[in-house]
Design an enzyme around this catalytic site. Structure first.
Site, PDB file in Angstrom:
ATOM      1  N   HIS A 299       5.326   6.444  -1.162  1.00  0.00           N
ATOM      2  CA  HIS A 299       6.065   5.222  -1.463  1.00  0.00           C
ATOM      3  C   HIS A 299       5.225   3.987  -1.146  1.00  0.00           C
ATOM      4  CE1 HIS A 299       6.446   5.569   2.883  1.00  0.00           C
ATOM      5  NE2 HIS A 299       6.637   4.260   2.898  1.00  0.00           N
TER       6      HIS A 299
ATOM      7  N   HIS B  12       0.827  -1.200   0.000  1.00  0.00           N
ATOM      8  CA  HIS B  12       0.000   0.000   0.000  1.00  0.00           C
ATOM      9  C   HIS B  12       0.862   1.250   0.000  1.00  0.00           C
ATOM     10  CE1 HIS B  12       1.128  -0.678   4.189  1.00  0.00           C
ATOM     11  NE2 HIS B  12       1.072   0.644   4.302  1.00  0.00           N
TER      12      HIS B  12
END
Length: 417
Positions: A302, A222
């Site tokens: 990220h 995620h």
């Protein structure tokens, strides 16, 4: 159903429906009896026919009520949910009031154990909180007092540990294969072998370093937007109440990956957020880590692909900002080699970045992670609270040293590249 009652992205939005068909998602329907949960469950089942399973409390004759002890019948629901998760059913729908925090915690754990993302959904019917009308619509013979007792807990929206975009199972598999190819290529390079001491541990010598084993998988892939700590973090409630956040929930969008990076602590994928996605990005996300730096909004975005032993996933974003800081200062790293996936650069101190020759687009659904916080996180928080005052005074000096030279596992012997 009233007009607009079934207006949800997972029933209307093409990208979202495509994402859910290739994901593992646990729908937790939440609301008062008679509010339209069962009709919503049926609509989801029809939209994802052949890919879904509806598990209903009504089918097990579990009467809606505030229980001091959860009814034994819930055990059957949990067993069926567990079986569906083990079978990899893409869409599982739990049709119940789901007002009880103990019950919700059990469902969060089930989802986390099996790598399922959670979508908490409430009906949009205009009568969903109107007790007189609900008494007429529900098939249960419930008094207004019972409905009132259920209404209280349902007015409290559960806040997650964090919000973010959760990759579909298909995209997770794709990114993990990309990660494996990157690590194999990096491990084989002479330049990396000369710097491998950065990645050694007490249990693993330079000759034994295996990057695929060195970095531990951290679960569902995620891209975090906001850490909420179940509502206890600064600004968590305000973030959850933003219209842009509420509108984005359950929506899928494409995340663009621009690079893969490795440090002695973390392995991650750099995400280039679009203008639309940046609306969900907290304005202080970068300042939280580097308050003295003026870095572009979204620089910290990220996907954590792995962490070294004892390192928490939050470190991945911090490591990425070290790269961003160097780039801002004009340090683009030294080009090492052109690989099949892109251009490999070395920034020193065990910091490697593969700039992808072609941005990778991966589908992710915006939602929250509701699983338990790891015990390591809790212990770390407790230790920080008990930290002596004199040690805190030296913290700024320690942080300054860390910032100027990020530490690896051991001091590097590498002076090349």
């Amino acid at each position: 159903m009233a007009e607009g009652s079934l207006s949800f992205p997972f029933l209307e939005h093409e990208d979202t429906m495509a994402a859910l068909r290739e994901a593992h998602t646990l729908f937790i329907l939440r609301g008062l009896p008679g509010s339209g949960k069962s009709l919503l469950a049926q609509a989801i089942g029809q939209k994802y026919q052949g890919l879904s399973k509806i598990i209903s409390a009504d089918d097990r004759k579990i009467e809606p009520a505030v229980h001091s002890v959860l009814p034994e019948e819930y055990k059957g629901m949990d067993e069926e949910t567990d079986s569906c998760c083990k079978a990899g059913t893409p869409v599982i729908v739990l049709d119940d009031t789901n007002h009880d925090t103990e019950r919700l915690a059990r469902l969060y754990n089930l989802a986390e154990q099996h790598g399922y993302s959670i979508l908490i959904v409430e009906p949009k019917t205009p009568w969903k909180t109107q007790l007189e009308e609900l008494k007429l619509k529900t098939h249960w013979s419930l008094s207004e007092a019972v409905l009132t007792s259920l209404k209280g807990p349902l007015e409290e929206t559960p806040l997650p540990l964090f919000y973010g975009w959760f990759l579909t199972k298909k995209c997770e598999d794709h990114l993990r294969k990309k990660k494996e190819a990157f690590l194999k290529n990096l491990s084989s390079l002479d330049g990396f072998k000369e710097c491998v001491s950065q990645f050694t541990t007490e249990e693993c010598s330079e000759e034994e370093v295996n990057l695929e084993q060195y970095f531990h998988d951290m679960g569902v892939l995620h891209c975090t937007t906001k850490f909420c700590d179940y509502g206890k973090a600064d600004g968590a409630k305000e973030y959850a109440e933003k219209e842009v956040v509420r509108d984005a929930l359950c929506h899928a969008s494409k995340l663009k990956l621009s690079a893969l990076f490795v440090t002695p602590r973390t392995l991650g994928a750099r995400v280039a957020l679009t203008d639309e996605q940046l609306k969900l990005w907290p304005a202080d996300a970068e300042k939280e880590v580097m308050p003295e730096q003026d870095l572009p909004l979204g620089s910290r975005a990220h996907v954590t692909l792995g962490c070294a032993k004892g390192v928490e996933p939050v470190q991945t974003g911090k490591d990425l900002l070290e790269f961003v800081k160097l780039e801002k200062e004009g340090n683009e790293g030294e080009k090492v080699q052109d690989l099949e996936q892109g251009e490999l650069r070395y920034f020193g101190k065990g910091m490697w970045m593969l700039r992808l020759s072609q941005e990778d687009e991966l589908l992710g659904v915006f939602s929250g992670f509701y699983g338990k916080k790891k015990e390591a996180d809790k212990a770390e928080e407790g230790a920080a609270e008990k930290k002596p005052e004199e040690e805190k005074e030296g913290g700024a000096e320690k942080e300054e040293k860390k910032e100027s030279q990020p530490e690896g596992k051991k001091k590097s012997k590498c002076t090349l590249l």
